[in-house]
Structure formats: structure tokens, C-alpha cells
Design a protein around this motif. Structure first.
Motif, PDB file in Angstrom:
ATOM      1  N   LEU A 104       0.778  -1.188   0.092  1.00 47.51           N
ATOM      2  CA  LEU A 104       0.049   0.042  -0.007  1.00 47.51           C
ATOM      3  C   LEU A 104       0.812   1.349  -0.154  1.00 47.51           C
ATOM      4  CD1 LEU A 104      -0.386   1.663   2.938  1.00 47.51           C
ATOM      5  CD2 LEU A 104      -1.195  -0.613   3.413  1.00 47.51           C
ATOM      6  N   ASP A 108      -1.544   7.705  -0.547  1.00 44.05           N
ATOM      7  CA  ASP A 108      -2.420   7.534  -1.635  1.00 44.05           C
ATOM      8  C   ASP A 108      -3.843   8.391  -1.235  1.00 44.05           C
ATOM      9  OD1 ASP A 108      -4.431   6.678  -3.626  1.00 44.05           O
ATOM     10  OD2 ASP A 108      -4.254   4.633  -2.887  1.00 44.05           O
ATOM     11  N   ALA A 110      -6.566   7.581  -1.873  1.00 46.98           N
ATOM     12  CA  ALA A 110      -7.697   6.785  -1.794  1.00 46.98           C
ATOM     13  C   ALA A 110      -7.582   5.749  -0.543  1.00 46.98           C
ATOM     14  CB  ALA A 110      -7.669   5.636  -2.983  1.00 46.98           C
ATOM     15  N   LEU A 111      -6.529   6.071   0.137  1.00 48.52           N
ATOM     16  CA  LEU A 111      -6.296   5.091   1.445  1.00 48.52           C
ATOM     17  C   LEU A 111      -7.635   5.674   2.433  1.00 48.52           C
ATOM     18  CD1 LEU A 111      -3.716   3.493   2.486  1.00 48.52           C
ATOM     19  CD2 LEU A 111      -3.500   5.262   4.020  1.00 48.52           C
ATOM     20  N   VAL A 112      -8.164   4.682   3.248  1.00 46.80           N
ATOM     21  CA  VAL A 112      -9.143   5.059   4.020  1.00 46.80           C
ATOM     22  C   VAL A 112      -8.311   5.300   5.395  1.00 46.80           C
ATOM     23  CG1 VAL A 112     -10.934   4.078   5.645  1.00 46.80           C
ATOM     24  CG2 VAL A 112     -10.889   3.377   3.316  1.00 46.80           C
ATOM     25  N   ASP A 114      -6.740   6.240   9.184  1.00 44.72           N
ATOM     26  CA  ASP A 114      -6.884   5.535  10.579  1.00 44.72           C
ATOM     27  C   ASP A 114      -7.990   6.438  11.271  1.00 44.72           C
ATOM     28  OD1 ASP A 114      -5.032   3.574   9.996  1.00 44.72           O
ATOM     29  OD2 ASP A 114      -3.584   4.699  10.944  1.00 44.72           O
ATOM     30  N   PRO A 115      -8.637   5.733  12.028  1.00 45.65           N
ATOM     31  CA  PRO A 115      -9.712   6.496  13.004  1.00 45.65           C
ATOM     32  C   PRO A 115      -8.767   7.379  13.785  1.00 45.65           C
ATOM     33  CG  PRO A 115      -9.786   4.121  13.493  1.00 45.65           C
ATOM     34  CD  PRO A 115      -9.029   4.228  12.264  1.00 45.65           C
TER      35      PRO A 115
ATOM     36  N   LEU B  32      -5.914  -3.694   2.491  1.00 47.05           N
ATOM     37  CA  LEU B  32      -5.128  -2.855   3.451  1.00 47.05           C
ATOM     38  C   LEU B  32      -5.434  -1.306   3.486  1.00 47.05           C
ATOM     39  CD1 LEU B  32      -1.559  -4.787   4.017  1.00 47.05           C
ATOM     40  CD2 LEU B  32      -3.658  -4.938   5.361  1.00 47.05           C
ATOM     41  N   ALA B  33      -5.508  -1.070   1.926  1.00 51.22           N
ATOM     42  CA  ALA B  33      -5.715   0.530   1.760  1.00 51.22           C
ATOM     43  C   ALA B  33      -6.885   0.804   2.225  1.00 51.22           C
ATOM     44  CB  ALA B  33      -5.514   0.878   0.398  1.00 51.22           C
ATOM     45  N   LEU B  34      -7.868   0.029   2.185  1.00 52.90           N
ATOM     46  CA  LEU B  34      -9.351   0.251   2.539  1.00 52.90           C
ATOM     47  C   LEU B  34      -9.951  -0.107   4.178  1.00 52.90           C
ATOM     48  CD1 LEU B  34     -10.883  -0.880  -0.848  1.00 52.90           C
ATOM     49  CD2 LEU B  34     -10.366   1.291  -0.081  1.00 52.90           C
ATOM     50  N   PRO B  36      -8.364   0.001   8.134  1.00 50.21           N
ATOM     51  CA  PRO B  36      -7.392   0.540   9.090  1.00 50.21           C
ATOM     52  C   PRO B  36      -7.036  -0.578  10.172  1.00 50.21           C
ATOM     53  CG  PRO B  36      -8.948   2.408   8.729  1.00 50.21           C
ATOM     54  CD  PRO B  36      -9.460   0.985   7.584  1.00 50.21           C
ATOM     55  N   PRO B 100      -7.620   1.976  -5.215  1.00 49.80           N
ATOM     56  CA  PRO B 100      -6.493   2.367  -4.474  1.00 49.80           C
ATOM     57  C   PRO B 100      -5.262   1.950  -4.923  1.00 49.80           C
ATOM     58  CG  PRO B 100      -7.945   1.060  -2.907  1.00 49.80           C
ATOM     59  CD  PRO B 100      -8.350   1.038  -4.420  1.00 49.80           C
ATOM     60  N   ARG B 175     -17.875  -1.841  -0.523  1.00 51.14           N
ATOM     61  CA  ARG B 175     -16.274  -1.409  -0.680  1.00 51.14           C
ATOM     62  C   ARG B 175     -15.507  -1.870   0.561  1.00 51.14           C
ATOM     63  NH1 ARG B 175     -13.213   1.883  -3.851  1.00 51.14           N
ATOM     64  NH2 ARG B 175     -11.733   3.394  -2.376  1.00 51.14           N
TER      65      ARG B 175
END
Lengths: 191, 223
Positions: A104, A108, A110-112, A114-115, B32-34, B36, B100, B175
Motif C-alpha cells: 500500500l 495514496d 484513496a487510502l481510508v 486511520d480513525p 489494507l488500503a481500505l 485500517p 486504491p 467496498r
């Protein structure tokens, strides 16, 4: 100027060395780090069946990458040995494949992300590495062997099953239990 | 929305250890990108690797190794740094990428850039280039309400949702979610009504279809 640690034996000293390299391109700090890690990375490559000359070369490449990417270390959320392990692992894979290992990209868009609370509560990376070390000691022999074969023999689950003459499901459950135990031990509620 | 269906723990561990083939590594990295939560798990798994590296008995480096590396730090060309792939070849604004990394780099663009090939009613696919033949990675675009014919597996199958969603029995996948199936699983995923679903599917062995249409499709499209 603060004294440069004489060895990289502890994670704390290795971290100081890393920040000297990142902040000051400190060659002396790099030499200390090299003396500790290059021979271990070479041992890792040899364990995984790499011929001696290539193992030496890949260890050199790994440490060169440590120098070049030192300023990224802080964001790596890892102890120095963990971070160096991931560099060595990727270089080894890339040496044998035409396409580089899928990783990863932390930058990026598009990366979700971290909370927020996870970032605050996150265990200090050195504490976490220590907790993992303690937790590894609590694995039973079968679990420890499955983990060792994964990291040091480059074996897929089915290859481990073949090696140990076990059903595939047994290998998977050993790895799953080992990982769950380690994660429990470091008190993370991950999912 | 938070991811509900994750990559199995033992697969995360093997990703961290570096044991997975290229296609399986790709689906893990995109998840992993999506997700956490799985990134945290990977950090822990990587700590195991760091600890084991630390504990290895050192093997002496060649005599001139340090000098070689130091010489090369002098020439540390900025050009050797990895250049992040971002907006190249894609018309999407940065924040709204469907794919991603590392998927965009692998394809050379985002969803708009995929050269789909129709493989059946309501189903299009694009086979991704992979570094080894151990597993196959493909993008699937399935129209709303359409399903993949009921099938089993000779190996593992990971199906990661990138856009839209699908359901399989009572389970719903959106997603970031991954459906994992092994040789014991027989299933029939159906894309959600409306826009359907775009997935990254990785299979480590040929699928086994149970009805005649599926078998014909397999022969024709080579799933």
C-alpha cells in the motif's frame, strides 16, 4: 551534539541512530546501524535459500535503502528492526519477480485513513514490539514452528502442510491461533 | 462505512512474512488500503518479522560491503526514490479514485481506464498482469442483479469489492469487504441491484462450476 550509541542492540539505540541518519545524514550512526543489521539481514537472506554472494548484495541494498528512506522511518509506525525487516523482505521478493511486491502507498489519497482515536491510543511502537516478543514466548511449539516456517522458510500454507505432513486446515488454524494469541497479548482489539 | 469482511488472519500473517504469490499479495494490499483494522494487524505481524530478524545469528558481511554502501550513499540519486503514482493517466480527481494503490499502478489508471472484455451476460472482466502464475487476478464488473454461476473452488478465492456491492446467501459485501472461499465452499454471489459491482477477484485454482451453463462459460471465457 549528543553521543551516538555505540551499538544498535536495543530498539531505543537503533531508533536514535535512525533519527541521526534521517536528520543529519550521520555516516557514523549509519556505520553502527550497518554493523548490527547488515549481518542479520544477510543471515535472513541465507535462511531463505539465497546464495551467499546475492545474500551479501541484498543485505547491502537493504542498508542502502535504510539510508535513503531514513526520513520515512518516523511515519512507518514500526520499531527499527521491524522496518528494516520489511525492506529486506520486499527487496528479496523484488529480486526474484519482474513486478514489485504489491504494497500500500501511505500517501495514496484513496487510502481510508486511520480513525483519530486509534492514532491517539496507538501503543508506542517500541512497546508494541516488546509485547510481541513476550507474546511469542507463550506460543506452543506447534504454533511457533508454523510461524517460523512462514517467516524463515518462505513457505505457503500448503507448503507448510506438506512439510509437516498435516492437513491444510490444521496449518491455517495454528497460524490463526498463534496470531490471535499475540494480538490478544498486546491488548489490541483490532476488529 | 467500516469494512465488515476481512482478509483471514493467517493470510495477513503470510503477507507480512512475504510468502504470498503476487496476485494474492495484490488483493491483500488493496484491502489494507481500505481497512485500517487490518493495517494494524499487519503492523503487529511485521513486528514478528522484526523480532525474528533481531534474533538471527549474524553472518559476516564481505570485507568491502560497508565501503561499497557508503560510496553509494554519496551518489544517492533522488531519481532512485520511488515516485508516487497519483493522477497520471486518470481523469478522476485525486480524492475520488475508485481503485486504491497498488491497484492503480498495476493497471496504469483508475476504473475509467480499464479495458473490459465481455465474458457473459452482464459480466465483464479484465485480467491483470501478475509476476507469477501461482494465482490469477482479475477485475470483474457485474451488472446489477447478475450473478456468477454457482461454483466451488479447487483453491482459494478472494473477492474484494471496489465499487457497488454483492450478496452471497445472507452475507452482504460492500467496498473494502473481502469474501474468502476455499475448496469446501460452494457459493453464488449476486451483484446488488442498481449499479452492480466492481470486484478484484483472485483465485489460486480453477473454479468448478456445477451447472451446464457455468461449464460452458468456463470453457469459453477461461475462468
Amino acid at each position: 551534539m549528543t553521543d551516538i550509541p555505540k551499538t544498535a542492540e536495543t530498539a531505543e539505540d537503533a531508533t536514535v541512530l535512525m533519527s541521526r541518519i534521517a536528520g543529519h545524514q550521520d555516516r557514523q550512526a549509519f556505520e553502527v546501524l550497518f554493523a548490527h543489521f547488515a549481518p542479520r539481514v544477510k543471515a535472513y537472506m541465507l535462511k531463505l535459500g539465497t546464495a551467499d554472494a546475492l545474500a551479501d548484495e541484498l543485505a547491502q541494498e537493504t542498508l542502502l535503502m535504510v539510508w535513503r528512506k531514513a526520513e520515512q522511518f518516523d511515519r512507518a509506525k514500526a520499531s527499527p528492526s521491524t522496518w528494516i525487516f520489511t525492506i529486506a523482505r520486499n527487496l528479496r521478493i523484488d529480486a526474484f519477480r519482474k513486478i514489485s511486491r504489491p504494497e500500500l502507498d501511505p500517501n495514496d489519497p484513496a487510502l481510508v485513513p486511520d480513525p483519530e482515536e486509534a492514532q491517539d491510543d496507538r501503543m508506542n511502537r517500541l512497546q508494541r514490539a516488546r509485547a510481541v516478543r513476550e507474546a511469542m514466548k507463550t506460543l506452543n511449539d506447534e504454533q511457533a514452528e508454523a510461524v517460523r516456517l512462514s517467516f524463515f522458510e518462505d513457505l505457503s500454507h500448503s507448503a507448510i502442510a506438506e512439510r509437516l505432513d498435516l492437513p491444510l486446515g490444521t496449518v491455517k488454524s495454528r497460524l490463526r491461533l498463534a496470531f490471535a494469541r499475540i494480538r490478544d497479548a498486546i491488548g489490541e482489539d483490532l476488529k | 462505512m467500516t469494512v465488515q469482511h476481512h482478509i483471514p488472519d493467517e493470510t495477513l500473517l503470510s503477507y507480512a512474512a512475504g510468502d504470498l504469490d503476487d496476485a494474492t499479495s495484490l488483493v491483500v494490499a488493496v484491502h489494507l488500503a481500505l481497512c485500517p483494522a487490518c493495517r494494524e494487524a499487519i503492523d503487529v505481524a511485521s513486528d514478528i518479522g522484526g523480532m525474528m530478524l533481531e534474533d538471527l545469528a549474524p553472518v559476516a558481511m564481505s570485507g568491502d560491503a560497508l565501503a561499497h554502501v557508503l560510496a553509494r550513499t554519496e551518489t544517492a540519486a533522488a531519481g532512485e526514490r520511488p515516485v508516487p503514482m497519483t493522477t497520471s493517466q486518470s481523469s478522476s480527481p485525486a480524492a475520488s479514485f475508485v481503485f486504491p494503490e497498488p491497484l492503480r499502478s498495476r493497471i496504469g489508471g483508475d476504473l475509467d481506464n480499464v479495458k473490459w472484455r465481455r465474458i457473459g451476460p452482464g459480466v465483464q472482466q479484465f485480467v491483470l498482469p501478475c509476476a507469477d502464475g501461482a494465482s490469477q487476478a482479475r477485475l470483474l464488473k457485474i451488472a446489477g442483479g447478475q450473478g456468477v454461476p454457482e461454483h466451488g473452488h479447487t483453491g482459494e478465492e478472494f473477492t474484494l469489492v471496489l465499487a457497488g456491492g454483492f450478496s452471497d446467501g445472507s452475507l452482504a459485501f460492500a467496498r473494502g469487504d473481502v469474501e474468502w472461499a476455499d475448496p469446501d465452499v460452494v457459493h453464488r454471489p449476486v451483484a446488488d441491484d442498481g449499479d452492480g459491482c466492481v470486484c478484484l477477484a483472485v483465485t489460486s485454482g480453477p473454479l468448478q462450476f456445477f451447472d451446464i451453463i457455468g461449464k460452458i462459460a468456463q470453457r469459453v471465457i477461461g475462468i
